[in-house]
Scaffold this motif. Structure first.
Motif, short mmCIF file in Angstrom:
data_model
loop_
_atom_site.label_atom_id
_atom_site.label_comp_id
_atom_site.label_asym_id
_atom_site.label_seq_id
_atom_site.Cartn_x
_atom_site.Cartn_y
_atom_site.Cartn_z
N ALA A 123 -5.22 21.25 113.85
CA ALA A 123 -4.81 20.82 112.51
C ALA A 123 -3.39 21.29 112.28
N GLU A 124 -2.53 20.34 111.94
CA GLU A 124 -1.13 20.68 111.74
C GLU A 124 -0.69 20.09 110.41
N THR A 125 -0.13 20.89 109.54
CA THR A 125 0.36 20.44 108.25
C THR A 125 1.88 20.39 108.31
N VAL A 126 2.42 19.24 107.89
CA VAL A 126 3.86 19.07 107.86
C VAL A 126 4.24 18.70 106.44
N THR A 127 5.20 19.40 105.87
CA THR A 127 5.69 19.09 104.54
C THR A 127 7.02 18.38 104.67
N ILE A 128 7.09 17.18 104.05
CA ILE A 128 8.29 16.37 104.15
C ILE A 128 8.70 15.95 102.74
N THR A 129 9.97 16.03 102.43
CA THR A 129 10.49 15.55 101.17
C THR A 129 11.03 14.15 101.39
N ALA A 130 10.60 13.21 100.54
CA ALA A 130 11.04 11.82 100.73
C ALA A 130 10.94 11.07 99.42
N ASN A 131 11.62 9.95 99.34
CA ASN A 131 11.48 9.01 98.24
C ASN A 131 10.69 7.82 98.77
N LEU A 132 9.53 7.55 98.16
CA LEU A 132 8.70 6.44 98.61
C LEU A 132 9.01 5.20 97.79
N LYS A 133 9.02 4.09 98.45
CA LYS A 133 9.18 2.80 97.78
C LYS A 133 7.92 2.00 98.04
N GLY A 134 7.39 1.40 97.01
CA GLY A 134 6.16 0.66 97.13
C GLY A 134 6.30 -0.58 97.99
N TYR A 135 5.22 -0.96 98.61
CA TYR A 135 5.17 -2.19 99.40
C TYR A 135 5.33 -3.38 98.46
N LEU A 136 4.61 -3.35 97.35
CA LEU A 136 4.76 -4.31 96.27
C LEU A 136 5.06 -3.52 95.01
N GLU A 137 5.92 -4.04 94.17
CA GLU A 137 6.25 -3.36 92.93
C GLU A 137 6.34 -4.38 91.82
N GLN A 138 5.73 -4.09 90.67
CA GLN A 138 5.75 -5.04 89.56
C GLN A 138 5.96 -4.28 88.27
N GLN A 139 6.96 -4.69 87.51
CA GLN A 139 7.16 -4.14 86.19
C GLN A 139 6.50 -5.11 85.21
N ILE A 140 5.58 -4.60 84.41
CA ILE A 140 4.81 -5.42 83.48
C ILE A 140 5.56 -5.42 82.14
N ILE A 141 6.05 -6.59 81.75
CA ILE A 141 6.91 -6.69 80.57
C ILE A 141 6.42 -7.82 79.67
#
Length: 182
Positions: A41-59
């Motif tokens: 078992a190996e734990t790796v901590t990574i800092t990142a900015n995730l971008k969604g595969y699909l993104e929808q702003q509901i307006i």
């Protein structure tokens, strides 16, 4: 040559004594075991900015009070799940006006046929009915907002009972943001 190698392997673990005396050796105990293959078992901590595969702003496309919000930021949502609803107050007012305009049109038709009402009056009423119908349809489409896909709520810009007004900028006018992460 063999004596030199043996001395090198022994590493001088024993004490040296005067010439001709035997060397005393000290033994080190070791534990041995069979080698096996296992998952580690190996734990790796990574800092990142995730971008969604699909993104929808509901307006919403209309200005209205927010009646009820059903989700919070971080909630998992399913496609078609109700996210929020707007107050039906303006929708109901326009619906009443539309129904009245249609009744007026029905009542004016016999008067028109007998010459008591001009064609222009009927045309104005028909135009009003068309405009009211489009407004009712717009409000009807903007009363209930559902998730367009399975995802996670990432943003919520308003609270219940806030007055929502459509904005020129999509990010400042966003009611709820939903993303799908693959």
């Amino acid at each position: 040559m063999a004596a030199v190698l043996m001395t090198g392997c022994m590493g001088g673990g024993g004490k040296k004594k005067a010439a001709g005396e035997e060397q005393e050796q000290k033994a080190t105990q070791v534990k041995t075991d069979y080698a096996t293959e296992e998952k580690v078992a190996e734990t790796v901590t990574i800092t990142a900015n995730l971008k969604g595969y699909l993104e929808q702003q509901i307006i919403p496309a209309v200005q209205e009070r927010i009646e009820k919000i059903y989700v919070e930021v971080g909630d998992n949502v399913k496609k078609g799940q109700l996210l929020f609803e707007l107050s039906p107050m303006q929708y109901n007012q326009y619906k009443i006006q539309l129904d009245f305009a249609k009744q007026s049109r029905e009542r004016m038709q016999p008067a028109f046929e007998k010459g008591g009402v001009s064609q222009q009056q009927l045309d104005e009423l028909d135009s009003n009915i068309i405009n009211l119908q489009e407004t009712v349809d717009l409000f009807q489409k903007n009363l209930w907002f559902r998730s367009p896909f399975d995802g996670i709520v990432t943003m919520r810009s308003f609270e219940e009972q806030d007055l929502y007004a459509p904005s020129v900028s999509p990010t400042t006018g966003t009611m709820i943001g939903v993303v799908q992460v693959m």
